[in-house]
Design an enzyme around this catalytic site. Structure first.
Site, mmCIF file in Angstrom:
data_model
loop_
_atom_site.group_PDB
_atom_site.id
_atom_site.type_symbol
_atom_site.label_atom_id
_atom_site.label_comp_id
_atom_site.label_asym_id
_atom_site.label_seq_id
_atom_site.Cartn_x
_atom_site.Cartn_y
_atom_site.Cartn_z
ATOM 1 N N LYS C 116 -0.868 -10.342 1.308
ATOM 2 C CA LYS C 116 0.448 -9.765 1.602
ATOM 3 C C LYS C 116 1.151 -10.491 2.745
ATOM 4 O O LYS C 116 2.375 -10.631 2.757
ATOM 5 C CB LYS C 116 0.327 -8.279 1.963
ATOM 6 C CG LYS C 116 -0.216 -7.407 0.838
ATOM 7 C CD LYS C 116 0.556 -7.553 -0.454
ATOM 8 C CE LYS C 116 -0.296 -7.167 -1.656
ATOM 9 N NZ LYS C 116 -0.030 -7.945 -2.868
ATOM 10 N N GLU C 199 4.899 -3.450 8.982
ATOM 11 C CA GLU C 199 6.303 -3.744 8.670
ATOM 12 C C GLU C 199 7.153 -2.486 8.797
ATOM 13 O O GLU C 199 6.641 -1.376 8.923
ATOM 14 C CB GLU C 199 6.437 -4.353 7.262
ATOM 15 C CG GLU C 199 5.957 -3.428 6.154
ATOM 16 C CD GLU C 199 5.977 -4.108 4.786
ATOM 17 O OE1 GLU C 199 5.817 -5.334 4.717
ATOM 18 O OE2 GLU C 199 6.134 -3.387 3.799
ATOM 19 N N HIS C 234 1.307 7.626 -2.576
ATOM 20 C CA HIS C 234 1.672 6.208 -2.704
ATOM 21 C C HIS C 234 1.403 5.640 -4.085
ATOM 22 O O HIS C 234 1.375 4.426 -4.267
ATOM 23 C CB HIS C 234 0.934 5.348 -1.678
ATOM 24 C CG HIS C 234 1.316 5.650 -0.274
ATOM 25 N ND1 HIS C 234 2.573 5.413 0.218
ATOM 26 C CD2 HIS C 234 0.608 6.193 0.735
ATOM 27 C CE1 HIS C 234 2.625 5.789 1.471
ATOM 28 N NE2 HIS C 234 1.442 6.279 1.812
ATOM 29 N N ARG C 292 -0.028 -9.670 -12.518
ATOM 30 C CA ARG C 292 -0.742 -9.149 -13.698
ATOM 31 C C ARG C 292 0.217 -8.271 -14.489
ATOM 32 O O ARG C 292 1.328 -7.999 -14.047
ATOM 33 C CB ARG C 292 -1.926 -8.308 -13.238
ATOM 34 C CG ARG C 292 -1.458 -7.250 -12.223
ATOM 35 C CD ARG C 292 -2.407 -6.152 -11.959
ATOM 36 N NE ARG C 292 -2.036 -5.378 -10.793
ATOM 37 C CZ ARG C 292 -1.227 -4.326 -10.799
ATOM 38 N NH1 ARG C 292 -0.653 -3.933 -11.923
ATOM 39 N NH2 ARG C 292 -0.952 -3.664 -9.687
#
Lengths: 166, 498, 498, 166
Positions: C116, C199, C234, C292
């Site tokens: 990430k 972030e 999430h 994917r």
């Protein structure tokens, strides 16, 4: 257990958790892996050791057996064990039978009438479709066991016919 | 929108319309005959009303009973489905007269299109190309003279007809008398009308039809074509969209002709304009208009993305159809196969019996519109259409592959049917090449016979037979299989673990 | 095209890929763990290979076992599905090294996007908008300083992560220590990597993603967006396309950014670029790329008319992807609902058990991608996703109505699940208004409880209970119901009439 | 037959071809129109004569009953007949149980440790999701009957806790 499916002779012998199956003289080992609600998963092993897993859908109704396997459906007629044999086929000589269940729409001849090959004798209607039952040979109408409006089954006799002397 | 409607039909189309009702929040009333007391459509609806005996004339063809059923249940509208009374102008008029809404075109449009002879005349006048032929004849001599001037072969057909009933190909003057007689009888039985017309019989013809749709504000569009050339006994068995034969120009021309035809009779709701397409000349002729939803409407639903059955209800309830011609798109490829209860090698004769097993195929892009389930009874009283498989894919080859997968994934035991035969059609080179004409099945696949059981199939049948004798042999699973019990009596079963 | 491929996955996605294989004429090899010996995917394939014990590390996460299974069965390629090793660059590299084809992007692209932190840096460099944040931190003080400069709330997340695992919202410095610790532990367990990044946490964010697709000739296109904002814990539970928020301009901008992102890492095959969308500013930030096929790929298949799973195989086998960006269309509206085995009022905790009954909904425009059937066992070893319902309709209101009909037509007994909860979401005014953010479920439906049984339900349960005592009471049908037998032992059953 | 489903008392009496059903004292006539494979079609008639046809899907597992009707699913707990009563609920006072079946990922305390309300004691993982089991009050760990790596069932006791004297 011995049985006959169409023209095939089958013999099934339990051997522990599987079966020895002889089809028209050829041997096969068969195991039922799973069976439920008309579905079977089978393991089939041939004499040379090659094995195959198949899923089959099976149903039965009277003497008729339905098998779907690999996307194709086979309708098989079961007859009595190999030991007993019975006269095969139905006697249709001189009798005209209904090709399907339905209703007699019209009877076009009377007992005693002389008829010619190809002449329409009776009209049967099913699912709104007309089916003409025609004379298979020249002859004379002996008996008409049905009448207009009557409901008939598949293979029910519609007309008894006597062949003309040639 | 309506609160409740009555569906004056049975089988898969009744269920199709009930699904549309469910999504629109409309309650549905089924009707049924004695033979259909346990039928799927009877149990699928919110309510069900018994009409009467099994014979259609005493149940599904009885106008008064439909209207009484609607009144007694408080239904505000009647959807006729296809077949039965769907193209009977008298029914549409009677529904309106009873203060109910007929979900379909105005009676006047049905009447104008219902008579094959009159509709041909009015279409000619409207500038829609028609097949050379003659109407309004009655004496044998008139038919012979007309046939002579058109040129053999000719087609004799019921003026009130549809669905291949009351239709005969006549190849010489000698065949005319019996053809007229049998066509008249069939027409009389099916439609209560024995008038016939005669027209040119196009050899190697393709059957291509255009779906049209109109609302009550005079707005009519077409929803592209369906190719319906795969037929047996004059009845369609496979339909697709787009047609492999049409160019964009021809499609636009035929679409415009269909809209013109519909406009000429003040058409509203869903309808289909059928054309004979002559591939050698790339020309097309108006054949007839079916003033109702077609069996094959799902093909159009899949390529256009619209729900025609829902729109039928919506425009009948007064909504505007919001799409202009330019808003409509035809994307990808759709194919429908009709599953018929029939004995294919025995001349496609209908078959009856109990449905011992029916397993619908599943997978992306596969839709099944079924009128039966395991346990249903198929009787000889009604049409032998059991279910429809419809697939959508990005192009024709992919759609053919998908339909083959769908057919292979279908299990249908108990009544003889055409599932294997349909596979043979789809696998044929002529079908892949788009060369199939309306007479193709009878010639190319005349000698088709069902697959012959191999050792695996025989083994499965034998093992199934054996199982009764050894119930404990059972499954490989370690735990008892609670989901597959068997009992000889009538019983009751719950999903249960022990 | 390949003759045979191995599917290195389980459940609904394995079956989805096997269906694609069937239509392309490719044989499929399933793999399974001890827990999945009787699972649907194991029995659906042409062949199946046992990997090992139930624990994923010993079965579905074992690279060597997959490659050995492919070699031993003669499979030429491996499809990784989603989850498990699908985004493991080492797996893709090992497959290639073994002389097999990996059906997915090159290992280098997975590696570039898998981290990430690094992917964010390379996306910034490629000119793709990214969320303000900091990577490469390790000490608590560094995280605190970065959070201070970004401004709370911030999101701490696994650098190797995905699927909501190893992710924590931190609203103040005080919460940072435990958040780091637990995120690290989850990340370590799930990915074998404990690096984290921090972030900006966008409040009221929507999650919008773009499907991309590339072939081995450098041709990359986007297939429009999916709105995936309905989430709990999430994880997505409802996805749709188009997003109710995007204008054509924004859609084109995001699509172009996604193609740019994919191009920057030499992407091939199916992939998804996820964006955070801030509706107040109509701005979007690159979040991550999933290298994917996604769980929610059917939504895109329905609006574009393309079969992504089949195209995955086709481009992996060397075919060109023939569509240019202008050829692609987004038509109608598609919605997916994920059926999870979970206890909704109990905090969405996973539920396990036997599937006592599973009846899939049917009807036009309804697609079901299921990994279970009646009789399946749901264990705690794997993801609780049981099946997906996907609908297509002409617009969003029609699609919502259709999905409600599909959910109401679903029967799923034996494991607690979210079928009723999904209905509550779809019926909510906020959902109808397209106002659902990624935090919406936890606030708007926090107090949701399952429906309370009414008299009808209690009556049904009581009558079912009674039936054991009176087996002859039975049905109203005149003939014995041959299709509903019940037996307490393990048995064998054929469809049969007597 | 008497039975209890959740908090409802039901009494069922066969009356010819249908049943008299009493639910929490209210009467209802019920007839089974069709029943097969976990699906039932019922006719329900209330005391005022109003009737309703419903289709219900029913399954059972242990004491749990599943009923789907009108697109909604109800999970009901069956308890012994109305005559017998039993202690309701499970004894959880002082015991922390696993909220779901899974594997113990981490045990963060030892017997004898003093813990504070909200402190995470054990972490259970199922389907790759981490669930923290935290102390519901200040207290002292009495016993930990599980260890890391162990598979646990739903409601299995993870920690026995003694409440701190206030």
């Amino acid at each position: 257990m011995k049985l006959k499916l169409d023209s095939h002779s089958l013999e099934l012998t339990p051997t522990g958790k599987s079966y020895m199956l002889k089809i028209d003289g050829q041997e096969l080992a068969a195991e039922i892996l799973r069976a439920e609600n008309g579905r079977m998963e089978l393991q089939l092993r041939q004499a040379d050791g090659s094995a195959r897993k198949v899923t089959a859908y099976v149903s039965s109704s009277g003497a008729r057996r339905w098998v779907t396997l690999g996307g194709q459906t086979f309708v098989l007629a079961k007859s009595a064990g190999v030991g007993k044999t019975r006269a095969s086929g139905h006697h249709t000589g001189g009798e005209l039978v209904s090709p399907m269940p339905g209703q007699v729409r019209a009877v076009l001849v009377n007992p005693g009438d002389a008829v010619t090959k190809g002449q329409t004798l009776v009209i049967v209607e099913a699912m709104k479709m007309e089916i003409k039952v025609a004379a298979p040979f020249d002859g004379m109408v002996k008996k008409i066991p049905v009448k207009t409006g009557q409901t008939v089954e598949r293979e029910q006799v519609l007309v008894e016919l006597e062949r003309a002397h040639e | 929108m309506f609160n409740k409607i009555l569906i004056a039909n049975r089988g898969e189309i009744a269920i199709r319309i009930m699904r549309a009702c469910q999504e629109l929040g409309v309650r549905s009333v089924a009707v049924y005959s004695d033979a259909d007391a346990e039928a799927l459509h009877t149990r699928f609806a919110d309510e069900a009303v018994l009409l009467g005996p099994a014979a259609p004339r005493e149940s599904y063809l009885n106008i008064e009973k439909f209207i009484a059923a609607a009144k007694s249940t408080g239904a505000e509208a009647i959807h006729p489905g296809y077949g039965f009374l769907s193209e009977n102008a008298g029914f549409a008029a009677a529904v309106k007269e009873a203060g109910l809404v007929f979900i379909g075109p105005p009676a006047s449009a049905i009447r104008a299109m219902g008579d094959k002879a009159e509709s041909k005349i009015s279409m000619k006048a409207a500038g829609v190309p028609t097949v050379p032929g003659a109407e309004g004849l009655s004496a044998l001599e008139q038919f012979l003279a007309a046939a002579e001037s058109i040129g053999y072969p000719v087609l004799v057909k019921a003026a009130a007809g549809g669905g291949g009933k009351g239709m005969r190909v006549v190849r010489s003057a000698r065949e005319m008398p019996e053809a007229l007689e049998s066509a008249r009888r069939e027409s009389q039985n099916a439609f209560g009308d024995e008038r016939l017309l005669v027209e040119k019989y196009v050899e190697n013809a393709h059957h291509i039809e255009i779906q049209v749709f109109g609302d009550s504000f005079g707005h009519i569009v077409h929803l592209f074509e369906r190719e319906c050339s795969v037929q047996r006994r004059h009845q369609k068995i496979i339909e697709e969209s787009p047609s492999p034969l049409l160019t964009p120009e021809l499609r636009a021309e035929m679409g415009a002709a269909a809209v013109k035809a519909a406009g000429a009779v003040g058409y509203q709701n869903a309808g289909t304009v059928e054309f004979i397409f002559d591939p050698s000349a790339a020309s097309f002729y108006f054949l007839e208009m079916n003033t109702r939803l077609q069996v094959e409407h799902p093909v159009t639903e899949l390529v256009t993305g619209l729900d025609l059955a829902q729109w039928q209800l919506r425009v009948a309830a007064g909504e505007r159809f919001p799409f202009a011609q330019v808003d409509l798109t035809q994307r990808g490829h759709a194919i429908e196969c009709r599953l018929y209860a029939e004995d294919v090698p025995g001349g496609f004769l209908p078959s009856t019996g109990p449905v011992l097993q029916f397993i619908e195929p599943r997978g992306p892009g596969i839709r099944v519109d079924a009128g039966i389930e395991t346990g249903s009874q198929v009787s000889h009283y009604y049409d032998p259409l059991l279910a429809k498989l419809i697939v959508y894919a990005e192009d024709r080859p992919a759609a053919i592959r998908r339909m083959l997968a769908a057919l292979r994934g279908t299990v249908l035991h108990g009544v003889l049917n055409n599932v294997d035969f349909l596979q043979a059609v789809l696998l044929h080179d002529d079908f892949a090449a788009g060369k199939v004409t309306t007479r193709w099945v009878e010639s190319a696949l005349a000698g088709w016979t069902p697959p012959v059981a191999d050792f695996s199939a025989l083994a499965a049948a034998a093992l199934a037979e054996m199982s009764g004798a050894r119930p404990q042999q059972s499954t490989a699973s370690a735990e008892p299989d609670a989901f597959s019990p068997w009992k000889s009596g009538s019983g009751f079963r719950l999903g249960e673990t022990r």
